[in-house]
Scaffold this motif. Structure first.
Motif, PDB file in Angstrom:
ATOM      1  N   LYS A 124      60.559  51.869  16.656  1.00 43.06           N
ATOM      2  CA  LYS A 124      61.394  51.460  15.527  1.00 43.06           C
ATOM      3  C   LYS A 124      61.848  52.671  14.724  1.00 43.06           C
ATOM      4  O   LYS A 124      63.013  52.746  14.293  1.00 43.06           O
ATOM      5  CB  LYS A 124      60.607  50.488  14.636  1.00 43.06           C
ATOM      6  CG  LYS A 124      61.396  49.955  13.441  1.00 43.06           C
ATOM      7  CD  LYS A 124      62.579  49.129  13.890  1.00 43.06           C
ATOM      8  CE  LYS A 124      63.337  48.548  12.700  1.00 43.06           C
ATOM      9  NZ  LYS A 124      64.577  47.838  13.122  1.00 43.06           N
ATOM     10  N   ASP A 129      68.454  52.256  13.912  1.00 39.10           N
ATOM     11  CA  ASP A 129      69.673  51.465  13.751  1.00 39.10           C
ATOM     12  C   ASP A 129      69.744  50.297  14.723  1.00 39.10           C
ATOM     13  O   ASP A 129      70.682  49.490  14.655  1.00 39.10           O
ATOM     14  CB  ASP A 129      70.907  52.356  13.935  1.00 39.10           C
ATOM     15  CG  ASP A 129      70.973  53.464  12.893  1.00 39.10           C
ATOM     16  OD1 ASP A 129      70.518  53.221  11.764  1.00 39.10           O
ATOM     17  OD2 ASP A 129      71.463  54.558  13.216  1.00 39.10           O
ATOM     18  N   ASP A 130      68.799  50.200  15.637  1.00 35.64           N
ATOM     19  CA  ASP A 130      68.824  49.151  16.658  1.00 35.64           C
ATOM     20  C   ASP A 130      67.842  48.042  16.303  1.00 35.64           C
ATOM     21  O   ASP A 130      66.669  48.306  16.010  1.00 35.64           O
ATOM     22  CB  ASP A 130      68.435  49.709  18.033  1.00 35.64           C
ATOM     23  CG  ASP A 130      69.404  50.770  18.535  1.00 35.64           C
ATOM     24  OD1 ASP A 130      70.508  50.876  17.959  1.00 35.64           O
ATOM     25  OD2 ASP A 130      69.058  51.479  19.486  1.00 35.64           O
ATOM     26  N   GLN A 131      68.300  46.810  16.356  1.00 25.01           N
ATOM     27  CA  GLN A 131      67.385  45.683  16.171  1.00 25.01           C
ATOM     28  C   GLN A 131      66.350  45.675  17.304  1.00 25.01           C
ATOM     29  O   GLN A 131      65.166  45.432  17.096  1.00 25.01           O
ATOM     30  CB  GLN A 131      68.151  44.371  16.144  1.00 25.01           C
ATOM     31  CG  GLN A 131      67.267  43.163  15.814  1.00 25.01           C
ATOM     32  CD  GLN A 131      68.082  41.905  15.646  1.00 25.01           C
ATOM     33  OE1 GLN A 131      69.310  41.922  15.749  1.00 25.01           O
ATOM     34  NE2 GLN A 131      67.418  40.804  15.377  1.00 25.01           N
ATOM     35  N   ILE A 132      66.819  45.953  18.511  1.00 29.98           N
ATOM     36  CA  ILE A 132      65.967  46.152  19.680  1.00 29.98           C
ATOM     37  C   ILE A 132      66.236  47.570  20.175  1.00 29.98           C
ATOM     38  O   ILE A 132      67.397  47.953  20.326  1.00 29.98           O
ATOM     39  CB  ILE A 132      66.310  45.145  20.801  1.00 29.98           C
ATOM     40  CG1 ILE A 132      66.067  43.708  20.351  1.00 29.98           C
ATOM     41  CG2 ILE A 132      65.502  45.456  22.054  1.00 29.98           C
ATOM     42  CD1 ILE A 132      64.619  43.344  20.162  1.00 29.98           C
ATOM     43  N   MET A 162      59.838  38.200  20.785  1.00 26.31           N
ATOM     44  CA  MET A 162      59.863  38.814  19.462  1.00 26.31           C
ATOM     45  C   MET A 162      59.373  40.253  19.480  1.00 26.31           C
ATOM     46  O   MET A 162      59.999  41.145  18.893  1.00 26.31           O
ATOM     47  CB  MET A 162      59.018  37.997  18.482  1.00 26.31           C
ATOM     48  CG  MET A 162      59.463  36.552  18.338  1.00 26.31           C
ATOM     49  SD  MET A 162      61.171  36.381  17.747  1.00 26.31           S
ATOM     50  CE  MET A 162      60.975  37.004  16.074  1.00 26.31           C
ATOM     51  N   THR A 164      58.609  44.022  20.725  1.00 31.46           N
ATOM     52  CA  THR A 164      59.251  45.007  21.605  1.00 31.46           C
ATOM     53  C   THR A 164      58.239  45.658  22.540  1.00 31.46           C
ATOM     54  O   THR A 164      58.570  46.051  23.654  1.00 31.46           O
ATOM     55  CB  THR A 164      59.960  46.094  20.786  1.00 31.46           C
ATOM     56  OG1 THR A 164      59.009  46.717  19.902  1.00 31.46           O
ATOM     57  CG2 THR A 164      61.093  45.499  19.954  1.00 31.46           C
ATOM     58  N   ALA A 188      67.854  45.405  27.084  1.00 34.64           N
ATOM     59  CA  ALA A 188      68.786  45.995  26.113  1.00 34.64           C
ATOM     60  C   ALA A 188      69.268  47.375  26.561  1.00 34.64           C
ATOM     61  O   ALA A 188      70.190  47.926  25.958  1.00 34.64           O
ATOM     62  CB  ALA A 188      68.125  46.106  24.743  1.00 34.64           C
TER      63      ALA A 188
END
Length: 254
Positions: A124, A129-132, A162, A164, A188
Motif C-alpha cells: 500500500k 495511488d492504486d486501490q489494488i 478484499m 491484497t 490487476a
C-alpha cells in the motif's frame, strides 16, 4: 477480454534468454513512456535459477529504477533454502543494480497473519495511488496440481476479494506458513507471464489452458482484467496441447 498468448520454445535453454529479454524490454518500455519505475513481481521455483543466469547476461542492463516484490513467500528465515527472497538475494540481486530499498521482502519474524498484514501495508505504501497494487509485470510458475503463487486448489483463499496479501498456515505443500498475493492483485497486473517447463507439467498445462476441469484450477483463474497474459512453455510441457500456439524463431522478440 484478456489478451492471452501461448509461446512454445524447443527447450528451457531457449526459453530463458527470451524471458530475460522480455522483462528487460518491458522495463525499457515502461520507463521510456515516462514511468518513474518498473515494478516486477517474482516467484520462486525454477524461475530463480533461470533469471539468475539470463538477466545478468543481458548487455547494459540498468535496474536502478526497478522495484521488486514477491508474488508469494514462505514464512521462514532468509537463510532457509525455502526462502524465495533468500535465493534471489544470494543468486541474482548481487549481479544487478537494484537498490536495496526497492526490494520488498516480508518480515519473517512475525506470525503468519501479521506477516501478511505487514506485507500488504508495504504494498500500500509502495502503490499509494492504486486501490489494488498494480504491478507492471508478474512472473508466475505453476505446480503439478495447478497452483500458482500460494493459491492452491480448493483452498478458501481462492475466494478472497478484499485482502491484497493473504496468510496461509495450512499449505498442502511445505512449508505450511506462507503469504501470497491474492487474485485481485494478480489480475490487476499490466502483464502476467507464466513460465512452465518439463514433461511433468504437460497434463496440468492442458487442463489449465484448454479447460475441462471444474472448478477451474488456480492457474486457470489468472486473467488480468486490463493486461496481457503470456504463457512461455517448452515443447515437453506443451506436448498435450491442441490449441493454437506460437513457436518463435531463434532470436525472435516477444
Amino acid at each position: 477480454m484478456t489478451d492471452r498468448r501461448v509461446v512454445v520454445f524447443p527447450s528451457s535453454a531457449e526459453l530463458g534468454p527470451a524471458l530475460a529479454e522480455l522483462v528487460s524490454s518491458r522495463a525499457e518500455k515502461v520507463l521510456g513512456q515516462g514511468g518513474s519505475r518498473f515494478s516486477l513481481g517474482l516467484s520462486g521455483g525454477s524461475l530463480v535459477s533461470m533469471l539468475s543466469k539470463e538477466l545478468p547476461a543481458l548487455p547494459n542492463l540498468d535496474c536502478s529504477r526497478w522495484l521488486v516484490g514477491f508474488c508469494d513467500e514462505r514464512v521462514v528465515p532468509f537463510d532457509d533454502p525455502e526462502s524465495t527472497y533468500g535465493l534471489y538475494k544470494s543468486q541474482l540481486f548481487p549481479k544487478l543494480n537494484i537498490p536495496k530499498e526497492h526490494i520488498l521482502a516480508i518480515n519473517h519474524s512475525l506470525p503468519v497473519e501479521e506477516c501478511a498484514e505487514d506485507y500488504a501495508h508495504k504494498l500500500k505504501q509502495t502503490f499509494p495511488d492504486d486501490q489494488i497494487p498494480m504491478f507492471d509485470m508478474l512472473l508466475l510458475g505453476m505446480g503439478p496440481d495447478g497452483h500458482t503463487c500460494s493459491l492452491f486448489p480448493d483452498h478458501p483463499i481462492l475466494q478472497e476479494t478484499m485482502k491484497t496479501v493473504a496468510p496461509i498456515s495450512d499449505s498442502p505443500k511445505p512449508p505450511p506458513c506462507r503469504v501470497t498475493m491474492t487474485f485481485p492483485v494478480v489480475n490487476a497486473a499490466r502483464c502476467v507471464v507464466f513460465v512452465s517447463t518439463g514433461g511433468s507439467k504437460a497434463p496440468v498445462l492442458k487442463q489449465v489452458l484448454e479447460g475441462g476441469v471444474t472448478p477451474a484450477l488456480p492457474a486457470a483463474c489468472v486473467s488480468p482484467s486490463q493486461g496481457e497474459l503470456l504463457w512461455l512453455v517448452d515443447e515437453p510441457a506443451a506436448a498435450a496441447l491442441t490449441l493454437s500456439v506460437e513457436r518463435p524463431g531463434p532470436g525472435a522478440k516477444l
